[in-house]
Design an enzyme around this catalytic site. Structure first.
Site, PDB file in Angstrom:
ATOM      1  N   VAL A 146       7.756  -4.578   2.291  1.00  0.00           N
ATOM      2  CA  VAL A 146       8.560  -5.573   1.582  1.00  0.00           C
ATOM      3  C   VAL A 146       8.480  -6.923   2.298  1.00  0.00           C
ATOM      4  O   VAL A 146       9.495  -7.526   2.641  1.00  0.00           O
ATOM      5  CB  VAL A 146      10.022  -5.107   1.421  1.00  0.00           C
ATOM      6  N   GLY A 147       7.255  -7.361   2.532  1.00  0.00           N
ATOM      7  CA  GLY A 147       7.045  -8.700   3.067  1.00  0.00           C
ATOM      8  C   GLY A 147       7.036  -9.704   1.935  1.00  0.00           C
ATOM      9  O   GLY A 147       7.680  -9.494   0.901  1.00  0.00           O
ATOM     10  N   VAL A 149       4.635 -10.594  -0.250  1.00  0.00           N
ATOM     11  CA  VAL A 149       4.074 -10.103  -1.513  1.00  0.00           C
ATOM     12  C   VAL A 149       4.978  -9.045  -2.121  1.00  0.00           C
ATOM     13  O   VAL A 149       5.305  -9.087  -3.312  1.00  0.00           O
ATOM     14  CB  VAL A 149       2.651  -9.540  -1.316  1.00  0.00           C
ATOM     15  N   ARG A 208      -3.626 -10.264  10.870  1.00  0.00           N
ATOM     16  CA  ARG A 208      -4.451 -10.386  12.071  1.00  0.00           C
ATOM     17  C   ARG A 208      -3.761 -11.293  13.083  1.00  0.00           C
ATOM     18  O   ARG A 208      -3.311 -12.389  12.756  1.00  0.00           O
ATOM     19  CB  ARG A 208      -5.822 -10.957  11.711  1.00  0.00           C
ATOM     20  N   ASN A 265      -4.607  -1.087  10.289  1.00  0.00           N
ATOM     21  CA  ASN A 265      -4.099  -0.983   8.918  1.00  0.00           C
ATOM     22  C   ASN A 265      -4.547   0.302   8.238  1.00  0.00           C
ATOM     23  O   ASN A 265      -3.839   0.828   7.370  1.00  0.00           O
ATOM     24  CB  ASN A 265      -4.510  -2.211   8.110  1.00  0.00           C
ATOM     25  N   SER A 315      -2.794  -3.996   0.511  1.00  0.00           N
ATOM     26  CA  SER A 315      -3.037  -4.176   1.943  1.00  0.00           C
ATOM     27  C   SER A 315      -4.486  -4.564   2.212  1.00  0.00           C
ATOM     28  O   SER A 315      -5.408  -4.099   1.536  1.00  0.00           O
ATOM     29  CB  SER A 315      -2.710  -2.882   2.694  1.00  0.00           C
ATOM     30  N   ASN A 316      -4.683  -5.394   3.218  1.00  0.00           N
ATOM     31  CA  ASN A 316      -6.024  -5.832   3.604  1.00  0.00           C
ATOM     32  C   ASN A 316      -6.492  -5.168   4.891  1.00  0.00           C
ATOM     33  O   ASN A 316      -5.676  -4.722   5.680  1.00  0.00           O
ATOM     34  CB  ASN A 316      -6.031  -7.360   3.782  1.00  0.00           C
ATOM     35  N   ARG A 346      -7.841 -17.217  -9.560  1.00  0.00           N
ATOM     36  CA  ARG A 346      -8.154 -18.409  -8.769  1.00  0.00           C
ATOM     37  C   ARG A 346      -9.337 -19.169  -9.367  1.00  0.00           C
ATOM     38  O   ARG A 346      -9.327 -20.405  -9.429  1.00  0.00           O
ATOM     39  CB  ARG A 346      -8.444 -17.997  -7.321  1.00  0.00           C
ATOM     40  N   HIS A 390     -13.334  -8.112  -1.824  1.00  0.00           N
ATOM     41  CA  HIS A 390     -12.280  -9.134  -1.794  1.00  0.00           C
ATOM     42  C   HIS A 390     -12.412  -9.915  -0.494  1.00  0.00           C
ATOM     43  O   HIS A 390     -11.778  -9.622   0.510  1.00  0.00           O
ATOM     44  CB  HIS A 390     -10.913  -8.462  -1.886  1.00  0.00           C
TER      45      HIS A 390
END
Length: 314
Positions: free
Chosen positions: A11-12, A14, A84, A97, A121-122, A153, A177
């Protein structure tokens, strides 16, 4: 409003933005929030619930402490992971991650083997691969939000070049991505016209560069964070397609099984989304140049997956 439950793990920026949009737009009946910091999920649930008093939404939003609480979710969004940090290598970020996503998927598999899983998640493509490999989930039920955002975008940068007219812009971006994504010029249109009919080659080349750097530009400007409004809205579009079984086409990260000539690798490609998740992968007739770019993108993802296979799954 759909009588559905959506869980958000992480719950950051995003995750909380996504929860706010879902709740205030009456998209589902219930939203469950879980974060490694329990106070964060509790705070967001309270804040959003209070904001909803000024809307007509009846959505219930709850902070959860236990993984078992997600057993009835129809869709689960995973945004958990760390950004990072200084002096942290990309390999370290990848492994860290991957551990988080694998742990989350292990819990989900035990408690809810039927939900559709959307990964945010990245590094995105590698995290989708991790989620698939660390669980017994059907391949069609785990997908990543990436190409939908990249396409949005690209649409923005086209509109910017045109002076933001009231036109219908359609774009398509495939591949990983990241810097190796492949904006498909021949499959992108403005009011049905191909891009090269309305924009110069120089403008199109500039749009491609800006699309690839779109996320990085925001990271640079923010200095201590990354984009969250656009990723959240792109995820909303995917959620609505699944909940409403629209069978609409979205660019999503999914595992390939021979499509585009690749197998057992995750990449962003056009798919049909419906109640069962990824219901079909669409193979576009891309140019030789785009095939070469797509191959480079696939190889970039393979490098990360090889690191995972040698240092995490092995």
């Amino acid at each position: 409003m759909n009588n559905k439950t959506i869980g958000i793990i992480g719950v950051g920026n995003v995750g909380s933005t996504l929860a706010f949009i879902l709740a205030t737009n009456n998209i589902c009946s219930n939203i469950l929030l879980k974060d490694i910091k329990n106070n964060i999920s509790e705070a967001m649930a309270l804040d959003i619930s209070q904001a909803m008093q000024e809307t007509n939404s009846n959505t219930k939003i709850t902070a959860c402490l236990n993984n078992e609480d997600f057993k009835d979710c129809d869709i689960i969004i995973i945004t958990a992971g760390i950004a990072r940090k200084p002096n942290m290598s990309r390999d370290d970020l990848l492994i860290t991650n991957a551990k988080i996503v694998a742990s989350v998927m292990n819990d989900i598999s035990k408690n809810n083997p039927n939900a559709i899983i959307i990964i945010i998640s990245n590094p995105l493509d590698s995290m989708v691969y991790t989620a698939l490999k660390s669980s017994n989930y059907p391949k069609n039920k785990i997908l990543g939000m990436a190409g939908t955002l990249d396409s949005a975008r690209m649409s923005y940068f086209i509109a910017e070049k045109l002076g933001f007219p009231n036109v219908n812009i359609k774009t398509s971006v495939i591949g990983g991505h990241g810097d190796s994504m492949v904006p498909l010029i021949d499959f992108s249109t403005v009011d049905g016209k191909k891009l090269n009919e309305v924009l110069s080659k120089e403008d199109i080349d500039d749009i491609v560069i800006k699309t690839k750097n779109g996320g990085g530009q925001i990271v640079k400007l923010l200095e201590t964070g990354s984009a969250y409004y656009a990723p959240a809205y792109s995820t909303i579009a995917m959620i609505e397609a699944i909940l409403n079984d629209t069978k609409k086409c979205f660019a999503c990260a999914t595992i390939l099984n021979g499509e585009y000539g690749y197998k057992d690798i995750v990449s962003g490609v056009p798919v049909i989304l419906g109640k069962d998740g990824v219901e079909k992968i669409i193979e576009l007739e891309i140019s030789d140049f785009e095939k070469e770019q797509f191959s480079n993108s696939i190889n970039s993802v393979k490098e990360s997956i090889n690191i995972l296979e040698n240092n995490f799954f092995n």
